[in-house]
Design an enzyme around this catalytic site. Structure first.
Site, mmCIF file in Angstrom:
data_model
loop_
_atom_site.group_PDB
_atom_site.id
_atom_site.type_symbol
_atom_site.label_atom_id
_atom_site.label_comp_id
_atom_site.label_asym_id
_atom_site.label_seq_id
_atom_site.Cartn_x
_atom_site.Cartn_y
_atom_site.Cartn_z
ATOM 1 N N ASP A 36 0.854 -1.187 0.000
ATOM 2 C CA ASP A 36 0.000 0.000 0.000
ATOM 3 C C ASP A 36 0.902 1.254 0.000
ATOM 4 O O ASP A 36 2.072 1.179 0.368
ATOM 5 C CB ASP A 36 -0.863 -0.069 1.266
ATOM 6 C CG ASP A 36 -1.580 1.219 1.553
ATOM 7 O OD1 ASP A 36 -2.287 1.704 0.653
ATOM 8 O OD2 ASP A 36 -1.442 1.746 2.687
ATOM 9 N N ASP A 38 -0.223 5.034 0.934
ATOM 10 C CA ASP A 38 -0.453 6.033 1.992
ATOM 11 C C ASP A 38 -0.545 5.378 3.373
ATOM 12 O O ASP A 38 -1.372 4.499 3.601
ATOM 13 C CB ASP A 38 -1.728 6.833 1.696
ATOM 14 C CG ASP A 38 -1.656 7.511 0.325
ATOM 15 O OD1 ASP A 38 -0.530 7.861 -0.093
ATOM 16 O OD2 ASP A 38 -2.701 7.657 -0.329
HETATM 17 MG MG LIG Z 1 -2.977 3.045 3.598
#
Ligand SMILES: [Mg+2]
Length: 177
Positions: A36, A38
């Site tokens: 992932d 962010d």
């Molecule tokens: Mg995230």
């Protein structure tokens, strides 16, 4: 494709193909570290975008380790901020470019980067869509697996959100040959 050719019209070759093809596919496939963006690669500032990033150092060590182990490194990121008109595709690209450049200096190359622009509550009409690309749906991983041969059973998803990053990789292994 690789350099192997088997004529399954020839009975002997057909027999050989029964075991050599699955073996060949298995050998070609490598595990992936799906990651992932962010809150995992960079600090999540809420609809994080643009070229200025704050790298999460612990993640750098994880990516270096798995890259050296021979894992494919694949970024998988929901980008609802575009659908919600919080930032533009260019803002997203600038953000990803900063990450890619940082990691290049650290010796880590991203084998693939997948993002989802869609959201069911989008402000921008063309992105208002219940998309199978959007995590926790597995669409982005499947899209990556069309480009790169991935051994899902030994792959890992590394994220910061249990609800959306907890994708069932053994299940994907069962549907992808
Ligand atoms: Mg995230």
């Amino acid at each position: 494709m690789g350099g192997m050719f088997i004529d399954i019209g020839i009975p002997e070759d057909y027999k050989t193909a029964q075991h050599s093809i699955p073996e060949w596919i298995k050998k070609e496939k490598k595990p992936a570290l799906f990651i992932d963006k962010d809150g995992t690669i960079i600090e999540d500032t809420g609809y994080t975008h643009g070229p200025k990033i704050t790298i999460i150092k612990e993640t750098t060590e994880v990516l270096k380790k798995y890259s050296q182990k021979g894992y494919h490194i694949i970024m998988i990121t929901n980008q609802a901020g575009i659908a919600k008109n919080k930032f533009t595709i260019q803002d997203m690209t600038d953000n990803i470019d900063s990450i890619v450049n940082y990691y290049k200096k650290e010796g880590v190359i991203f084998d693939d980067i997948e993002y989802c622009l869609y959201h069911p509550q989008a402000e921008i009409k063309e992105y208002k869509y219940i998309s199978l690309l959007r995590k926790p749906e597995p669409g982005m991983l499947l899209k990556a697996s069309e480009k790169i041969k991935i051994d899902f059973a030994s792959s890992i998803f590394f994220g910061d959100n249990k609800k959306i990053d907890n994708i069932n990789l053994p299940y994907l292994k069962s549907i992808i040959r």
